[in-house]
Design a protein around this motif. Structure first.
Motif, PDB file in Angstrom:
ATOM      1  N   LYS A 182       0.830  -1.211   0.000  1.00 23.71           N
ATOM      2  CA  LYS A 182       0.000   0.000   0.000  1.00 23.71           C
ATOM      3  C   LYS A 182       0.859   1.253   0.000  1.00 23.71           C
ATOM      4  CE  LYS A 182      -3.982  -2.060   2.365  1.00 23.71           C
ATOM      5  NZ  LYS A 182      -4.822  -2.041   3.601  1.00 23.71           N
ATOM      6  N   GLU A 185       1.975   1.670  -3.446  1.00 23.73           N
ATOM      7  CA  GLU A 185       0.828   2.101  -4.260  1.00 23.73           C
ATOM      8  C   GLU A 185       0.620   3.609  -4.154  1.00 23.73           C
ATOM      9  OE1 GLU A 185      -3.101   0.360  -5.884  1.00 23.73           O
ATOM     10  OE2 GLU A 185      -1.023   0.516  -6.531  1.00 23.73           O
ATOM     11  N   ARG A 186       0.835   4.148  -2.953  1.00 21.69           N
ATOM     12  CA  ARG A 186       0.678   5.595  -2.734  1.00 21.69           C
ATOM     13  C   ARG A 186       1.790   6.401  -3.397  1.00 21.69           C
ATOM     14  NH1 ARG A 186      -1.805   8.351   1.518  1.00 21.69           N
ATOM     15  NH2 ARG A 186       0.139   9.536   1.551  1.00 21.69           N
ATOM     16  N   ASP A 188       4.912   6.751  -2.059  1.00 24.07           N
ATOM     17  CA  ASP A 188       5.801   7.364  -1.078  1.00 24.07           C
ATOM     18  C   ASP A 188       7.263   7.014  -1.329  1.00 24.07           C
ATOM     19  OD1 ASP A 188       4.117   8.873   0.814  1.00 24.07           O
ATOM     20  OD2 ASP A 188       3.179   6.942   1.201  1.00 24.07           O
ATOM     21  N   ARG A 224       5.218  13.136  -0.526  1.00 31.64           N
ATOM     22  CA  ARG A 224       5.644  11.788  -0.138  1.00 31.64           C
ATOM     23  C   ARG A 224       6.038  11.777   1.334  1.00 31.64           C
ATOM     24  NH1 ARG A 224      10.265  10.508  -2.026  1.00 31.64           N
ATOM     25  NH2 ARG A 224      10.839  12.622  -2.671  1.00 31.64           N
TER      26      ARG A 224
END
Length: 384
Positions: A182, A185-186, A188, A224
């Motif tokens: 995840k 996916e973001r 960061d 980020r």
């Protein structure tokens, strides 16, 4: 949350001790620092490859895009060194005296004060926003990764996949793996930059993925939450946010040494070395530090290091001589003597480890003495 940040290591971590463990870490003694040498190299494993195929399908079923899954698992491999580390955590446990000597060593204090000066503006902003004293934030950083110098370099997706496949704590590590996906996916960070300890703790202050999702913040404003960067800003902010949301009370002590004093009754009495060492009265913020890492030594290590960074004095209580008949100051003097004689022990912190014993052996051999590798008052006298 279902899991504490340091459930992975179940101890300190201190990369700097830690790693540790570490953490950090942070002091652990579990170190969160793991090298990428031969023991951390991937090896072929058909069963692992089949498990990865299933993990990819489960990740996509949880809504993680096929593109993220493909990028994350590209080049992933089974790391036998990670399994070995996970199964052998009953290692040597340092005494409280040794732990504190490392956690609040002269070097760690001086470097921490330098970090306070170097990042004064950012730390001031964090203290104002989150209500967590800058010295506490820096103390956590110091114990977890020795101020960012030991962040870990093991690929997190490979490490977590290996541990999930191994099965000893498979459910937990798969939950961390899905959290790591995840994060990717973001956007960061990238799979290549997502490195950390052998157990998946990441960045300057060693967040596990689920804790990252819950507490990490983008303080730089670049979109980020980058706890991996050489710039520690987001990592320090994330630590401040974690402690703040865990109930930190600004302006209150974590605890204090009460040797020779009666408890005030405002907190509980803690005796980490039994009746033969320092006694502390622990307050509300002691418990908050326990949310970050619930190991007693770690909590006191962070608290005491933060006190030293503020300018408070060393612990007053004295420990007796060790089994070799040497006090902490004697052991420091012995290490100083060995270093001066050309037998490297590293920092003279009074903690006897492999380098000190090896240096003693080398000194004895060079002097034509019986090679025992054992410290003693006589050896100390000869080195003075």
């Amino acid at each position: 949350m279902a899991y504490s940040r340091r459930f992975i290591l179940a101890g300190l971590g201190v990369a700097g001790l830690s790693a540790c463990r570490g953490g950090g870490g942070a002091v652990a003694q579990t170190s969160t620092r793991s090298g990428s040498g031969s023991t951390m190299r991937a090896v072929p494993n058909a069963g692992f490859d089949a498990w990865v195929d299933g993990a990819k399908a489960r990740a996509r079923a949880r809504g993680i895009s096929a593109g993220t899954v493909d990028r994350a698992f590209r080049g992933v491999g089974y790391l036998p060194g990670v399994v070995e580390r996970d199964r052998n955590q009953t290692e040597f446990v340092r005494s409280f005296e040794d732990y504190i000597a490392i956690a609040a060593s002269d070097e760690r204090i001086s470097t921490g004060r330098a970090m306070l000066r170097k990042h004064a503006r950012t730390l001031g902003q964090l203290e104002a926003k989150y209500g967590v004293e800058k010295e506490v934030i820096v103390a956590v950083w110091g114990l977890e990764s020795r101020y960012g110098t030991r962040r870990g370099d093991v690929p997190v997706v490979s490490a977590l996949s290996t541990l999930a496949y191994d099965g000893r704590r498979g459910k937990f590590f798969e939950s961390q793996l899905m959290a790591a996906l995840k994060i990717l996916e973001r956007g960061d960070t990238t799979p290549a930059k997502m490195t950390g300890s052998w157990a998946g703790a990441m960045g300057h202050t060693q967040f596990i993925p689920t804790s990252y999702l819950a507490y990490a913040v983008d303080f730089t404003g670049d979109g980020r939450r980058d706890i991996w960067s050489d710039d520690p800003t987001d990592a320090l902010a994330s630590t401040a946010a974690y402690l703040s949301r865990s109930g930190w009370k600004r302006g209150q002590l974590w605890g204090k040494e009460i040797t020779g004093q009666a408890p005030t009754g405002r907190g509980r009495v803690v005796k980490p070395a039994g009746d033969s060492g320092p006694v502390f009265e622990a307050y509300h913020n002691y418990g908050v530090l326990g949310r970050y890492n619930n190991a007693q030594k770690y909590i006191i290590g962070v608290g005491h290091l933060s006190d030293r960074l503020v300018g408070r004095p060393p612990l007053r209580a004295k420990f007796g001589p060790d089994k070799y008949g040497l006090t902490l100051e004697d052991r420091k003097a012995l290490q100083v003597g060995l270093n001066r004689a050309g037998f490297d022990v590293g920092e003279a912190d009074g903690v006897l480890g492999k380098k000190t014993f090896a240096a003693i052996e080398a000194y004895q051999r060079a002097r034509g003495l019986s090679v025992t590798g054992t410290p003693s008052p006589a050896l100390l006298q000869a080195l003075r």
